[in-house]
Scaffold this motif. Structure first.
Motif, PDB file in Angstrom:
ATOM      1  N   ASP A  12     -66.309   8.874   8.945  1.00  0.00           N
ATOM      2  CA  ASP A  12     -67.314   8.915   9.885  1.00  0.00           C
ATOM      3  C   ASP A  12     -68.741   8.530   9.160  1.00  0.00           C
ATOM      4  OD1 ASP A  12     -66.241   9.776  12.529  1.00  0.00           O
ATOM      5  OD2 ASP A  12     -65.442  11.269  11.227  1.00  0.00           O
ATOM      6  N   LEU A  13     -68.841   8.817   8.096  1.00  0.00           N
ATOM      7  CA  LEU A  13     -70.265   8.692   7.370  1.00  0.00           C
ATOM      8  C   LEU A  13     -69.878   8.671   5.758  1.00  0.00           C
ATOM      9  CD1 LEU A  13     -73.168   8.875   7.233  1.00  0.00           C
ATOM     10  CD2 LEU A  13     -73.043  11.153   6.820  1.00  0.00           C
ATOM     11  N   ASP A  42     -68.540  19.449  12.796  1.00  0.00           N
ATOM     12  CA  ASP A  42     -68.424  18.549  14.130  1.00  0.00           C
ATOM     13  C   ASP A  42     -69.078  17.560  14.338  1.00  0.00           C
ATOM     14  OD1 ASP A  42     -66.619  20.470  14.790  1.00  0.00           O
ATOM     15  OD2 ASP A  42     -67.902  21.854  16.048  1.00  0.00           O
ATOM     16  N   ARG A  43     -70.433  17.595  13.839  1.00  0.00           N
ATOM     17  CA  ARG A  43     -71.280  16.383  13.866  1.00  0.00           C
ATOM     18  C   ARG A  43     -70.840  15.139  13.001  1.00  0.00           C
ATOM     19  NH1 ARG A  43     -77.928  16.346  14.302  1.00  0.00           N
ATOM     20  NH2 ARG A  43     -78.116  13.991  14.435  1.00  0.00           N
ATOM     21  N   TRP A  44     -70.687  15.850  11.887  1.00  0.00           N
ATOM     22  CA  TRP A  44     -70.476  14.551  10.720  1.00  0.00           C
ATOM     23  C   TRP A  44     -69.231  14.084  10.567  1.00  0.00           C
ATOM     24  CZ3 TRP A  44     -74.929  12.855  10.563  1.00  0.00           C
ATOM     25  CH2 TRP A  44     -76.201  13.700  10.730  1.00  0.00           C
ATOM     26  N   GLY A  45     -68.146  15.087  10.864  1.00  0.00           N
ATOM     27  CA  GLY A  45     -66.826  14.854  10.912  1.00  0.00           C
ATOM     28  C   GLY A  45     -66.214  14.221   9.546  1.00  0.00           C
ATOM     29  N   GLU A  46     -65.537  13.432   9.288  1.00  0.00           N
ATOM     30  CA  GLU A  46     -64.873  13.024   7.993  1.00  0.00           C
ATOM     31  C   GLU A  46     -66.218  12.365   7.298  1.00  0.00           C
ATOM     32  OE1 GLU A  46     -62.046  13.514   6.491  1.00  0.00           O
ATOM     33  OE2 GLU A  46     -61.588  14.869   8.117  1.00  0.00           O
ATOM     34  N   TRP A  47     -66.480  12.657   6.058  1.00  0.00           N
ATOM     35  CA  TRP A  47     -67.379  12.077   5.209  1.00  0.00           C
ATOM     36  C   TRP A  47     -67.141  12.043   3.861  1.00  0.00           C
ATOM     37  CZ3 TRP A  47     -69.182  14.879   1.210  1.00  0.00           C
ATOM     38  CH2 TRP A  47     -69.097  16.293   1.224  1.00  0.00           C
ATOM     39  N   GLU A  48     -67.778  11.025   3.230  1.00  0.00           N
ATOM     40  CA  GLU A  48     -67.389  10.782   1.726  1.00  0.00           C
ATOM     41  C   GLU A  48     -68.886  10.533   1.080  1.00  0.00           C
ATOM     42  OE1 GLU A  48     -65.221   7.309   0.968  1.00  0.00           O
ATOM     43  OE2 GLU A  48     -66.652   5.988   1.926  1.00  0.00           O
ATOM     44  N   LEU A  49     -69.090  10.878  -0.250  1.00  0.00           N
ATOM     45  CA  LEU A  49     -70.268  10.891  -0.942  1.00  0.00           C
ATOM     46  C   LEU A  49     -70.136  10.064  -2.380  1.00  0.00           C
ATOM     47  CD1 LEU A  49     -72.745  13.693  -1.555  1.00  0.00           C
ATOM     48  CD2 LEU A  49     -72.600  11.722  -2.884  1.00  0.00           C
ATOM     49  N   ILE A  50     -70.427   8.811  -2.440  1.00  0.00           N
ATOM     50  CA  ILE A  50     -70.341   8.095  -3.701  1.00  0.00           C
ATOM     51  C   ILE A  50     -71.618   8.126  -4.467  1.00  0.00           C
ATOM     52  CG2 ILE A  50     -69.549   5.530  -4.258  1.00  0.00           C
ATOM     53  CD1 ILE A  50     -68.475   5.235  -1.439  1.00  0.00           C
ATOM     54  N   ARG A  90     -74.975  -2.043  -4.110  1.00  0.00           N
ATOM     55  CA  ARG A  90     -73.943  -3.210  -3.610  1.00  0.00           C
ATOM     56  C   ARG A  90     -72.527  -2.505  -3.994  1.00  0.00           C
ATOM     57  NH1 ARG A  90     -76.337  -7.283  -4.716  1.00  0.00           N
ATOM     58  NH2 ARG A  90     -75.821  -7.417  -6.970  1.00  0.00           N
ATOM     59  N   GLN A  91     -72.528  -1.989  -5.161  1.00  0.00           N
ATOM     60  CA  GLN A  91     -71.154  -1.341  -5.469  1.00  0.00           C
ATOM     61  C   GLN A  91     -70.707  -0.327  -4.527  1.00  0.00           C
ATOM     62  OE1 GLN A  91     -71.904  -0.683  -9.837  1.00  0.00           O
ATOM     63  NE2 GLN A  91     -69.758  -1.469 -10.058  1.00  0.00           N
ATOM     64  N   GLY A  92     -71.858   0.715  -4.228  1.00  0.00           N
ATOM     65  CA  GLY A  92     -71.686   1.958  -3.513  1.00  0.00           C
ATOM     66  C   GLY A  92     -71.252   1.375  -2.078  1.00  0.00           C
ATOM     67  N   VAL A  93     -71.759   0.624  -1.712  1.00  0.00           N
ATOM     68  CA  VAL A  93     -71.541   0.067   0.064  1.00  0.00           C
ATOM     69  C   VAL A  93     -70.426  -0.413   0.014  1.00  0.00           C
ATOM     70  CG1 VAL A  93     -72.471  -1.071   1.760  1.00  0.00           C
ATOM     71  CG2 VAL A  93     -74.084   0.357   0.431  1.00  0.00           C
ATOM     72  N   LEU A  94     -70.223  -1.479  -1.040  1.00  0.00           N
ATOM     73  CA  LEU A  94     -68.848  -2.210  -0.720  1.00  0.00           C
ATOM     74  C   LEU A  94     -67.318  -1.166  -1.072  1.00  0.00           C
ATOM     75  CD1 LEU A  94     -69.882  -5.657  -2.395  1.00  0.00           C
ATOM     76  CD2 LEU A  94     -69.820  -4.896   0.093  1.00  0.00           C
ATOM     77  N   ALA A  95     -67.772  -0.114  -1.928  1.00  0.00           N
ATOM     78  CA  ALA A  95     -66.580   1.003  -1.987  1.00  0.00           C
ATOM     79  C   ALA A  95     -66.660   1.791  -0.832  1.00  0.00           C
ATOM     80  CB  ALA A  95     -66.952   1.523  -3.286  1.00  0.00           C
ATOM     81  N   SER A  96     -67.542   1.881   0.330  1.00  0.00           N
ATOM     82  CA  SER A  96     -67.508   2.735   1.239  1.00  0.00           C
ATOM     83  C   SER A  96     -66.497   2.475   2.238  1.00  0.00           C
ATOM     84  CB  SER A  96     -68.774   2.527   1.775  1.00  0.00           C
ATOM     85  OG  SER A  96     -69.289   1.545   2.764  1.00  0.00           O
ATOM     86  N   TYR A  97     -66.076   3.559   3.377  1.00  0.00           N
ATOM     87  CA  TYR A  97     -65.324   3.320   4.425  1.00  0.00           C
ATOM     88  C   TYR A  97     -65.998   4.006   5.486  1.00  0.00           C
ATOM     89  CZ  TYR A  97     -61.655   2.483   0.907  1.00  0.00           C
ATOM     90  OH  TYR A  97     -60.693   2.107  -0.105  1.00  0.00           O
TER      91      TYR A  97
END
Length: 879
Positions: A12-13, A42-50, A90-97
């Protein structure tokens, strides 16, 4: 590399944190982000921090790895070396889901709690592309401020970036931005910048893609140890400039070169028409001056009179003054010992100063040829750009109108001798900037710009200060190119504005306020810059009040219907009888073009702009007839409208026949409009006058039938063909005597003395100026060709005030008769030579030189000495 890569599908984020040497601040930031996202699952759901470690030299990577050990949703991407914030993002955004992607700085200057506000905005609008934090928003809260200087510089930098790159976004550099995930990955995949400029690059990508970007007010606190410096805003601008050149290049030298080639190709495709038009104008200009370029050593424009010698001297003396750090507004090299007020003469400091390296390296003849050739082409191109922006989007129509404005008969006449009336490339630029001040008045469809160009007026509020400042700077520069052309341009613009205001009162009322404010700003900028030069011009040494040209300096009405001497179908004898001289054929548009213009006015009379152009041309033509207008083929003479201006300040020095030059751009604009309608009525700018006087839609926009279109274009061609200019003739100039080229004069002239040519140089014969300019000014001469004062009232005249001896030698030169010389003449000659501080008298080979030799021999009571190809009389040292 990426540590513990994500193994699932979309989340989700994603939060991306770029970090370089952030071991002290990184862990608290990661903990704060983790805690905020955990607090409301409940608001943020699945998230990752790169975390993207940008080649840190401290323990930043280890700190991130430790945080990842405690929270598996924290990932680490490492870069081998430091590449910059842009590369890290650029590295971080392109590695994001993530379906959404938040980028935030490692210092967390904007608290993570502000994510809620950005998220609410994106959630409310399915089409929203990005919500970005803004410190410049009126509702933003700055809790800990920077130093006042840093804050001011930051605002200034942000404003510059806004004006240059992303108009409408107040704070591009706040490091807290929430993007739609897919759009963010597309934008960052397309990005090329590795530094601070990536924020602007991404926002521009969103703009070009039509994805909405909304600024959201946020809380912000300055963090000690921040890596952002005020000068970084300047780096952003430099990066953007580099991107414009290298867009499309890959990393590495070869890829960047390929990017440059690709960028050049793309730029060329976008501006193909402009480049083609510019190339045609340059070729046409070289064609006109091909004789001069064929022999720069000996070539002299045949119809230039003494003006080519004068202008080469102007370019050379400016270069000499600049080189020796002397006052560029004065010299005693000519008209010794009184000197010449260069500001009161048209030395075109705006070109002669920057072209000093050319003059020093290649000589003033090359500078003269370059100024004429490229100046004419540049003038045509700026008229083209003005017409293309204001009248028609069809480049063919705009180019044809510009060609008439720049290559019209009056300009070609001045092309022989007067670059100040030929090199007018700033005039269209000044007119365009003045029109920009009026653009907010055009919000209801009366703008002179189309939608693309309309971005210069946001929400109907004029950028009065910016446009006023630029107008002031442009006017200042034009003053140093030529004041009289600027005065004529102001006259023409006022005639057009007044007539347009009569037809479109609604536009005039709305435009008057912004225009007056902008002009006021322009005056505040211009006057301080020109105050001292103008003081020197009008009150300095060798200044004068006015140059009177008599009561017969106006045009004959017949001159508008005839062809000039340099037109394709022109006749020199006919034109000579109707003009002051061959450099002042200021009308001569020819009866076919006048007839065509009348037809265009009748056809397009509904257009307000056509009525204003017609009035401007007619009024300028009437004014150019002078103080007394004589009806052709009769003895009937009646007062002309110029009489009201003839003795007013500034106007009293104007040759009134030159006012007819205003007709050239007016006629060019009429032709451009007519051709645009014939080719494709849709190409006419919606702003130029697309509505009739009642404001209703212009029904005449319907496409002209093909047969009528061909006939119309044929009529235009027939009307313009007779005035197509022919190459300017060139004669061979006399060689400079060896006495000067080999510097033999040094044996006879000491410091503070002058070389006295016989006769003295004057506007009719100024070869002595060529001797000076071609030999780097090793000597001074009395007399000369310039504008200077005469008498107690300081009336302006051409050349130096006559003295008995100079007048006598001039009479011998033209009569071929040596006068009777007695002791009174000898005493007068000694007096005059002492005034001129003469060191040697020089007689060069010339017509009637035998009579001149006899006169000099009697004056000095001794024969001359032959040396270096001339006769000389060495003068005794002055007491």
């Amino acid at each position: 590399m990426r540590v513990a890569p994500h193994t699932g599908g979309l989340v989700d984020l994603t939060v991306v944190v770029p970090a370089y040497n952030e071991e002290r601040r990184l862990r608290p930031t990661l903990d704060a982000i983790r805690d905020h996202l955990r607090a409301d699952p409940d608001r943020w759901g699945e998230w990752e921090l790169i975390v993207v470690d940008d080649g840190s030299t401290d323990r930043t990577a280890e700190v991130a790895a430790e945080a990842a050990a405690d929270e598996p949703r924290i990932q680490l991407v490492r870069s081998v070396r430091n590449r910059g914030k842009g590369h890290a993002l650029r590295q971080g955004v392109l590695a994001s889901y993530g379906r959404r992607v938040l980028v935030t700085d490692a210092d967390l200057a904007t608290p993570i709690g502000e994510l809620d506000r950005l998220d609410e905005l994106l959630a409310a609008d399915d089409d929203a592309g990005a919500a970005i934090g803004s410190r410049a928003h009126p509702d933003a809260r700055i809790e800990v401020r920077q130093l006042a200087v840093r804050e001011w510089l930051g605002r200034l930098g942000n404003r510059l970036i806004q004006r240059v790159a992303v108009d409408g976004i107040s704070d591009t550099q706040c490091g807290f931005k929430l993007f739609d995930g897919e759009r963010a990955r597309a934008a960052f995949a397309d990005s090329r910048l590795d530094g601070w400029g990536i924020d602007v690059e991404i926002l521009r990508f969103f703009r070009r893609s039509g994805w909405p970007v909304t600024e959201v007010p946020v809380r912000w606190s300055h963090q000690p140890g921040s890596k952002v410096r005020p000068l970084d805003y300047g780096r952003v601008l430099l990066e953007l400039a580099r991107l414009r050149v290298a867009r499309g290049g890959a990393s590495g030298d070869g890829g960047e070169q390929g990017g440059v080639r690709g960028a050049v190709r793309r730029w060329g495709r976008r501006h193909r028409a402009d480049l083609a038009v510019a190339g045609v104008f340059v070729l046409a200009s070289f064609f006109l001056y091909k004789g001069l370029w064929a022999d720069l050593d000996r070539g002299y424009l045949a119809d230039a009179g003494s003006d080519q010698n004068q202008w080469e001297w102007f370019f050379a003396v400016t270069a000499d003054n600049v080189t020796h750090l002397r006052n560029p507004l004065f010299t005693t090299i000519q008209n010794f010992p009184d000197g010449v007020n260069l500001m009161a003469n048209t030395v075109m400091l705006g070109l002669s100063v920057p072209l000093t390296p050319v003059t020093l390296a290649f000589g003033p003849v090359v500078t003269w040829a370059l100024v004429l050739t490229l100046g004419l082409a540049a003038t045509a191109f700026t008229w083209y750009r003005l017409f293309a922006r204001r009248l028609t989007s069809d480049p063919r129509a705009a180019a044809l109108g510009a060609a008439l404005a720049a290559f019209g008969p009056p300009m070609i006449s001045h092309a022989n001798a007067h670059p100040n009336f030929l090199v007018l490339f700033m005039i269209p630029v000044i007119i365009d900037r003045a029109l920009r001040l009026c653009e907010p008045a055009a919000k209801n469809g009366t703008s002179e710009k189309n939608g693309k160009d309309g971005k210069d007026a946001r929400d109907g509020k004029p950028r009065t200060v910016r446009d006023g400042v630029l107008l002031g700077l442009f006017a200042t520069y034009q003053i140093f190119l030529g004041e009289e052309p600027l005065l004529l341009a102001v006259m023409g613009t006022l005639l057009f504005a007044l007539s347009y205001a009569v037809v479109r009162r609604d536009v005039a009322r709305a435009a008057l306020g912004p225009l007056l404010r902008g002009v006021g700003v322009a005056l505040l900028v211009c006057l301080p810059l020109v105050a001292f030069p103008l003081y020197w011009q009008f009150l300095g040494p060798q200044s004068y009040h006015s140059v009177l040209h008599g009561d017969s300096a106006g045009n004959s009405p017949l001159s508008f219907l005839e062809f000039s001497g340099r037109a394709l179908l022109g006749d020199e004898a006919t034109a000579d009888a109707l003009a002051m001289n061959r450099t002042e054929q200021n009308a001569f548009y020819g009866w076919p073009l006048i007839s065509l213009a009348l037809g265009i006015v009748v056809w397009l009379w509904r257009l307000a702009v056509v009525r204003a152009l017609a009035f401007t041309a007619v009024a300028a033509a009437l004014l150019s007839l002078g103080q007394r207008i004589r009806i052709p083929y009769t003895d009937v003479v009646f007062p002309g409208p110029w009489r009201a201006l003839a003795h007013q300040p500034l106007f009293e020095s104007v040759i009134e026949s030159r006012v007819a030059m205003i007709c050239a751009p007016a006629l060019g604009a009429l032709v451009a409009l007519a051709v645009a309608h014939l080719v494709d009525a849709r190409s006419v700018r919606a702003a130029s006058a697309v509505r009739d006087a009642e404001g209703s839609p212009a029904g005449w926009r319907e496409r002209v039938p093909r047969r009528h279109r061909l006939i119309g274009l044929g009529v235009v061609a027939v009307a313009l063909l007779p005035i197509v200019p022919t190459p300017l003739p060139v004669r061979e100039r006399p060689e400079v005597p060896r006495f000067f080229t080999e510097k033999m004069y040094r044996a006879y002239v000491t410091e503070g003395e002058s070389v006295v040519p016989v006769p003295l140089p004057d506007p009719g014969s100024a070869e002595a100026l060529h001797w000076q300019s071609s030999t780097r000014f090793g000597f001074s001469v009395p007399g000369g060709y310039f504008n200077g004062p005469w008498g107690e009232n300081r009336m302006g005249i051409y050349g130096a005030p006559a003295r008995y001896t100079s007048s006598m030698l001039r009479d011998v030169r033209y009569s071929g008769q040596a006068p009777v010389i007695d002791d009174r003449w000898r005493a007068q000659a000694r007096f005059d030579l002492d005034f001129w501080k003469g060191g040697v008298v020089v007689l060069v080979p010339q017509p009637n030189d035998a009579a001149l030799y006899e006169t000099l021999e009697k004056l000095f009571q001794r024969p001359g000495k032959r040396t270096g190809g001339v006769w000389i009389w060495d003068l005794p040292p002055r007491r």
